[in-house]
Design an enzyme around this catalytic site. Structure first.
Site, PDB file in Angstrom:
ATOM      1  N   GLU A 176      22.392 -28.131  25.582  1.00 18.96           N
ATOM      2  CA  GLU A 176      23.323 -28.459  26.714  1.00 18.96           C
ATOM      3  C   GLU A 176      22.638 -28.518  27.845  1.00 18.96           C
ATOM      4  OE1 GLU A 176      27.160 -26.161  28.749  1.00 18.96           O
ATOM      5  OE2 GLU A 176      26.113 -25.155  27.277  1.00 18.96           O
ATOM      6  N   LYS A 213      25.899 -31.322  24.442  1.00 22.07           N
ATOM      7  CA  LYS A 213      27.073 -30.839  25.052  1.00 22.07           C
ATOM      8  C   LYS A 213      26.673 -31.256  26.728  1.00 22.07           C
ATOM      9  CE  LYS A 213      29.966 -27.078  26.330  1.00 22.07           C
ATOM     10  NZ  LYS A 213      30.503 -25.808  26.321  1.00 22.07           N
TER      11      LYS A 213
END
Length: 295
Positions: A176, A213
């Site tokens: 992420e 992400k």
């Protein structure tokens, strides 16, 4: 669910991943949004007990087991706790929800326009415990503030380095590198980010996959090449400060990206709601996020 069943469920992408991983620094704000003020708890233990009560209520709500939530990201203390008398990971899998664990230990100070992850001093022990508790994967967050090529290269390299350690432990990493949606140069920076991710994907062994992400991009379908990449199991989107309505509208423009929302899913839930009101409110959010994810 066994590992193959969980892998197939995430790959199919017929739903979204709930982010239930607020940690120490963000917990008071999350509780306040839920209608639990700071004078209702005293000390860290009581604070985490309150947030666990909230998460347990979400997980046990009928709408959460509707099949539209395919995964959930947990904070370590939530993983260590129980829901309905079972370890949280088992309670999630009973509801058809694939469990992930947040593994980063916060953000370093900004340098070259990014905030790298702080050193992961507890990573090996946390990965070992996560495997023992039946977790499927992990999530690690760092933040990009500006379109600095050196900074973005460093943040992606760190994400992949940690991701490989996660794979070595037998878990699926969600990388992420969040791009601050308020950054003025985000469109330019997201092009750099995509190029760096593609470069690092080429260094992965052919039998390895990661999840990504990412902030919902300025340019619709910018990340479609990542969605279709054989070394990417799934690309999920963070809400990044958007409201539920804004996040869903932006996400629906991006084919193959599914949601991994936190605040956008929980924003209208209140401790004071009856169970029926709570479930109806949660169900409405789940329906709208799922619709945007599979659009």
């Amino acid at each position: 669910m066994n590992t193959k069943e969980m892998t197939d469920k995430i790959a199919a992408g017929q739903g979204f991943i709930a982010a239930l991983d607020q940690s120490g620094g963000s917990t008071p704000k999350a509780l306040a949004g839920y209608g639990v003020s700071e004078d209702e708890w005293n000390g860290e233990d009581e604070m985490f007990a309150k947030i666990h009560d909230m998460r347990s209520r979400v997980i046990t709500s009928p709408s959460f087991a509707s099949g539209k939530v395919i995964g959930a990201i947990l904070f370590e203390k939530t993983m260590d706790g129980e829901v309905d008398g079972k370890p949280t990971a088992d309670a999630l899998k009973d509801r058809g929800v694939v469990p992930f664990i947040k593994i980063d230990q916060g953000l370093a100070d900004e340098e070259n326009g990014v905030q790298l992850m702080k050193p992961l001093t507890k990573l090996d022990a946390l990965l070992e415990k996560s495997v023992a508790k039946g977790m499927f994967g992990t999530k690690e967050r760092s933040v990009i503030k500006s379109a600095n090529p050196a900074g973005i290269a460093a943040i992606v390299a760190q994400q992949f380095e940690v991701g490989n350690r996660v794979i070595d432990a037998g878990l699926m990493p969600i990388l992420e590198p969040e791009y601050d949606i308020k950054a003025a140069d985000r469109a330019e920076g997201e092009d750099i980010l995509k190029a760096e991710i593609l470069k690092n994907l080429e260094t992965l062994a052919d039998d390895r996959q990661v999840m990504l992400k990412l902030s919902i991009p300025v340019k619709a379908n910018l990340y479609k090449e990542l969605v279709d990449h054989p070394k990417v199991l799934a690309v999920v989107a963070l809400s990044g400060g958007y409201s539920t309505e804004e996040a869903c509208a932006e996400l629906a423009k991006n084919d193959g990206m599914i949601a991994s929302f936190s605040r956008a899913m929980l924003q209208d839930l209140r401790a004071q709601q009856s169970d029926e009101e709570f479930d109806a409110t949660l169900g409405k959010a789940i329906d709208s996020i799922c619709a945007a994810s599979v659009a």
